[in-house]
Design an enzyme around this catalytic site. Structure first.
Site, PDB file in Angstrom:
ATOM      1  N   ASP A 258      -3.007   4.634  -2.313  1.00 50.01           N
ATOM      2  CA  ASP A 258      -4.077   5.227  -1.515  1.00 50.01           C
ATOM      3  C   ASP A 258      -4.399   6.638  -1.997  1.00 50.01           C
ATOM      4  O   ASP A 258      -3.487   7.449  -2.205  1.00 50.01           O
ATOM      5  CB  ASP A 258      -3.630   5.251  -0.050  1.00 50.01           C
ATOM      6  CG  ASP A 258      -4.719   5.694   0.889  1.00 50.01           C
ATOM      7  OD1 ASP A 258      -5.736   4.986   1.000  1.00 50.01           O
ATOM      8  OD2 ASP A 258      -4.552   6.755   1.527  1.00 50.01           O
TER       9      ASP A 258
ATOM     10  N   HIS B 293     -10.911  -3.068   3.190  1.00 49.03           N
ATOM     11  CA  HIS B 293     -10.747  -2.586   4.563  1.00 49.03           C
ATOM     12  C   HIS B 293     -11.598  -1.360   4.867  1.00 49.03           C
ATOM     13  O   HIS B 293     -11.761  -0.997   6.033  1.00 49.03           O
ATOM     14  CB  HIS B 293      -9.276  -2.263   4.828  1.00 49.03           C
ATOM     15  CG  HIS B 293      -8.771  -1.126   3.987  1.00 49.03           C
ATOM     16  ND1 HIS B 293      -8.576  -1.236   2.622  1.00 49.03           N
ATOM     17  CD2 HIS B 293      -8.455   0.151   4.304  1.00 49.03           C
ATOM     18  CE1 HIS B 293      -8.156  -0.068   2.152  1.00 49.03           C
ATOM     19  NE2 HIS B 293      -8.070   0.784   3.138  1.00 49.03           N
ATOM     20  N   ASP B 294     -12.116  -0.697   3.830  1.00 53.82           N
ATOM     21  CA  ASP B 294     -12.933   0.503   4.011  1.00 53.82           C
ATOM     22  C   ASP B 294     -14.420   0.252   3.812  1.00 53.82           C
ATOM     23  O   ASP B 294     -15.217   1.187   3.863  1.00 53.82           O
ATOM     24  CB  ASP B 294     -12.500   1.600   3.016  1.00 53.82           C
ATOM     25  CG  ASP B 294     -11.239   2.313   3.449  1.00 53.82           C
ATOM     26  OD1 ASP B 294     -10.933   2.318   4.662  1.00 53.82           O
ATOM     27  OD2 ASP B 294     -10.539   2.868   2.577  1.00 53.82           O
TER      28      ASP B 294
ATOM     29  N   ASP C 282       0.852  -1.179   0.000  1.00 51.62           N
ATOM     30  CA  ASP C 282       0.000   0.000   0.000  1.00 51.62           C
ATOM     31  C   ASP C 282       0.893   1.235   0.000  1.00 51.62           C
ATOM     32  O   ASP C 282       1.777   1.374   0.859  1.00 51.62           O
ATOM     33  CB  ASP C 282      -0.893   0.008   1.256  1.00 51.62           C
ATOM     34  CG  ASP C 282      -2.311   0.443   0.956  1.00 51.62           C
ATOM     35  OD1 ASP C 282      -2.460   1.453   0.250  1.00 51.62           O
ATOM     36  OD2 ASP C 282      -3.260  -0.215   1.421  1.00 51.62           O
TER      37      ASP C 282
ATOM     38  N   GLU D  44      -6.303   4.057  -6.030  1.00 52.63           N
ATOM     39  CA  GLU D  44      -7.589   4.352  -5.397  1.00 52.63           C
ATOM     40  C   GLU D  44      -7.987   5.755  -5.846  1.00 52.63           C
ATOM     41  O   GLU D  44      -7.333   6.737  -5.503  1.00 52.63           O
ATOM     42  CB  GLU D  44      -7.467   4.290  -3.876  1.00 52.63           C
ATOM     43  CG  GLU D  44      -8.797   4.530  -3.177  1.00 52.63           C
ATOM     44  CD  GLU D  44      -8.655   4.743  -1.676  1.00 52.63           C
ATOM     45  OE1 GLU D  44      -9.599   4.385  -0.949  1.00 52.63           O
ATOM     46  OE2 GLU D  44      -7.613   5.275  -1.234  1.00 52.63           O
TER      47      GLU D  44
END
Length: 560
Positions: A200, A328-329, A98, A256
């Site tokens: 991210d 995860h979100d 990430d 993302e």
């Protein structure tokens, strides 16, 4: 279409804090992941995406980084990472890190220097501005986590920008030195042997230098997105990143990109743009509630079909899709899009997997999704750890927009903590996740839903995922075939056809808890069509033309 390994791969996302604890401190770690590589190899995945493992004070669970070249103490050491990377590669599994470079932690050395004085050499590593007036920030932007996107720093009397937590100051990508530092850090990890990056909020790294006020919508704060999402230089910066780092290695890169349109996605991930391999869009998982994210209603299937089909059809042969239900979100897929009741949990989890994995793009499995793990039955606010959830509760109930009871219902449905409860390995203490007290409670249904139980059951959700992954490796039509939505207006069935040369696939998925009628298209009615996978004990009855509740089936035919 050009063949690439990352198009044919299946990715498994690990949230390290919640995957496997090897030392009994209640927090998952790198050695715990290494201990479970056999499980992942048996599942059949090709790539592990690790949520952030870097040094962090954990204001936002690792997405606030204080040292990009050090492993978080709770997760282990750099040697532990090197051992994990080596073991993964020996098992034929690649590692995706990430990359969080829109912002750092306020404990990062760059920021500690930056805030010392207005003349500090690191001052322009971040976005500092004078306020409009006494106690008034530079503009009206609101943070993604609630409140103003600006924080006054008493030491120098100026404000710094933070689009997320006040402890996550935004980097100033206009500064060439910042870009050079970031690219050097990325290259350092690439030389270690990692296989790519998930980036991210990468669509936010460029801001409109004028920093104008945003439109205010039923709130105190303005919308920053027109000025800080897909900003004026974002593609310039990513092309520079590609030229100086990414193009030197055979990497998988996924950005993302909140708020991205199909047209914008082609700029990020078009084969001739030389930026990224693919992007994550959010259309199908966000904006469907009374208060945008916050809702307790089931998603509308017609809207879901319309969004996913547009991305399938309009990206074309030039760009590539990322396929996911949860991460995860996001809350657990089976609780959100399926039915997590004991009656339909397994069949609906299999149906969702079928629908997603048969589409064109690279599928992402979030840890526990392959077991049909569900949302947590939260009853108390003290059970939550997520900064977004806690801030949303405080803000929305504090303004009288939502009652306590309603907000708790919203959080049970949509809180990010639903995805962050520990992986359910077995029916022992703490679900086999830890010998200590887990940092966040284990879902109480772990005695019924766990990996040990599903590994022993050939009809489990886990083994169904294995079959889907094997099919993807054996049938190139699943990876590269074109997509055609059928039964567009059906409120229960999501059905589509894939085509590649003389091959055809028919994918049928009932998203309801009722029987649904359908008519089989030509070419799939007789003996010429083979049912490749189905989630009941037998395939649907073609003669009756009905799908049972949450039934899914995939038919393959070759045109003679």
């Amino acid at each position: 279409m050009e063949r690439k390994w990352w198009k044919e791969a299946v990715v498994y996302q690990i949230y390290p804090r919640s995957f496997q604890d090897s030392n009994g401190d209640g927090i998952g770690d790198l050695n715990g992941i290494r201990e479970r590589l056999d499980y992942l190899k048996q599942l059949g995945i090709d790539v592990i995406w690790l949520s952030p493992i870097y040094q962090s004070p954990n204001d936002d669970n690792g997405y606030d980084i204080s040292d990009y070249k050090k492993v978080m103490d709770e997760f282990g050491t750099m040697k532990d990472f090197d051992d994990l990377l080596k073991a993964a590669h020996e098992n034929g599994i690649k590692i995706l890190l990430d990359l969080v470079v829109n912002h750092t932690s306020d404990e990062h050395p760059w920021f500690l220097e930056s805030r010392k004085s207005r003349e500090n050499p690191y001052r322009d590593y971040y976005i500092w501005k004078e306020g409009k007036g006494e106690g008034e920030p530079p503009n009206n932007w609101g943070s993604c986590f609630g409140g103003s996107a600006w924080k006054l720093d008493e030491q120098t009397g100026m404000y710094y920008l933070h689009l997320f937590s006040p402890r996550q100051p935004d980097l100033n990508w206009e500064n060439e030195k910042v870009r050079k530092e970031v690219f050097e850090m990325m290259d350092w990890w690439c030389r270690k042997g990692i296989d790519g990056f998930r980036m991210d909020v990468i669509s936010m790294i460029s801001k409109d230098p004028a920093l104008p006020d945003g439109e205010v919508k039923d709130d105190l704060y303005g919308d920053f997105s027109p000025y800080a999402v897909h900003g004026p230089k974002v593609h310039t910066y990513l092309k520079e990143m590609n030229q100086k780092v990414l193009s030197n290695y055979d990497l998988m890169t996924v950005g993302e990109t909140a708020g991205v349109t199909v047209e914008e996605a082609r700029k990020y991930a078009g084969a001739r743009e030389h930026e990224l391999n693919m992007v994550f869009h959010f259309e199908h998982v966000e904006g469907d509630g009374e208060l945008l994210k916050w809702t307790d209603k089931k998603p509308d299937l017609l809207r879901l079909k319309r969004i996913l089909s547009r991305w399938q059809e309009e990206l074309g042969d030039d760009a590539w899709n990322s396929l996911y239900w949860d991460n995860h979100d996001q809350p657990r897929a089976v609780s959100r899009f399926g039915d997590d009741s004991s009656r339909y949990r397994e069949v609906s989890a299999k149906m969702l997997a079928t629908c997603l994995h048969m589409m064109r793009g690279t599928p992402y499995i979030y840890q526990g999704e392959e077991l049909g793990m569900t949302n947590f039955p939260f009853t108390e606010l003290t059970q939550f750890r997520d900064i977004e959830s806690l801030n949303a509760y405080k803000e929305l109930t504090g303004k009288g927009l939502v009652s306590h009871e309603k907000m708790m219902s919203y959080l049970r449905c949509k809180s990010r903590d639903n995805a962050r409860t520990p992986m359910q390995w077995d029916n022992g203490p703490a679900a086999g996740f830890s010998k200590g007290v887990p940092w966040i409670p284990v879902n109480p249904n772990y005695s019924e839903i766990n990996a040990k139980k599903e590994l022993a059951d050939e009809n489990s959700v886990f083994h169904y995922y294995r079959k889907l992954i094997r099919l993807r490796k054996n049938y190139k039509i699943i990876v590269y075939g074109s997509y055609q939505l059928i039964m567009k207006d059906d409120i229960r069935i999501f059905a589509y056809i894939r085509n590649l040369g003389t091959e055809k696939l028919l994918v049928l998925c009932n998203f309801s808890n009722e029987e649904a009628e359908l008519s089989f298209p030509e070419g799939f009615k007789g003996e010429e069509a083979e049912c490749l996978i189905y989630n009941y004990d037998c395939p649907p009855d073609i003669r009756q033309g009905r799908l049972r509740p949450y039934e899914a089936a995939v038919y393959y035919a070759e045109i003679k």
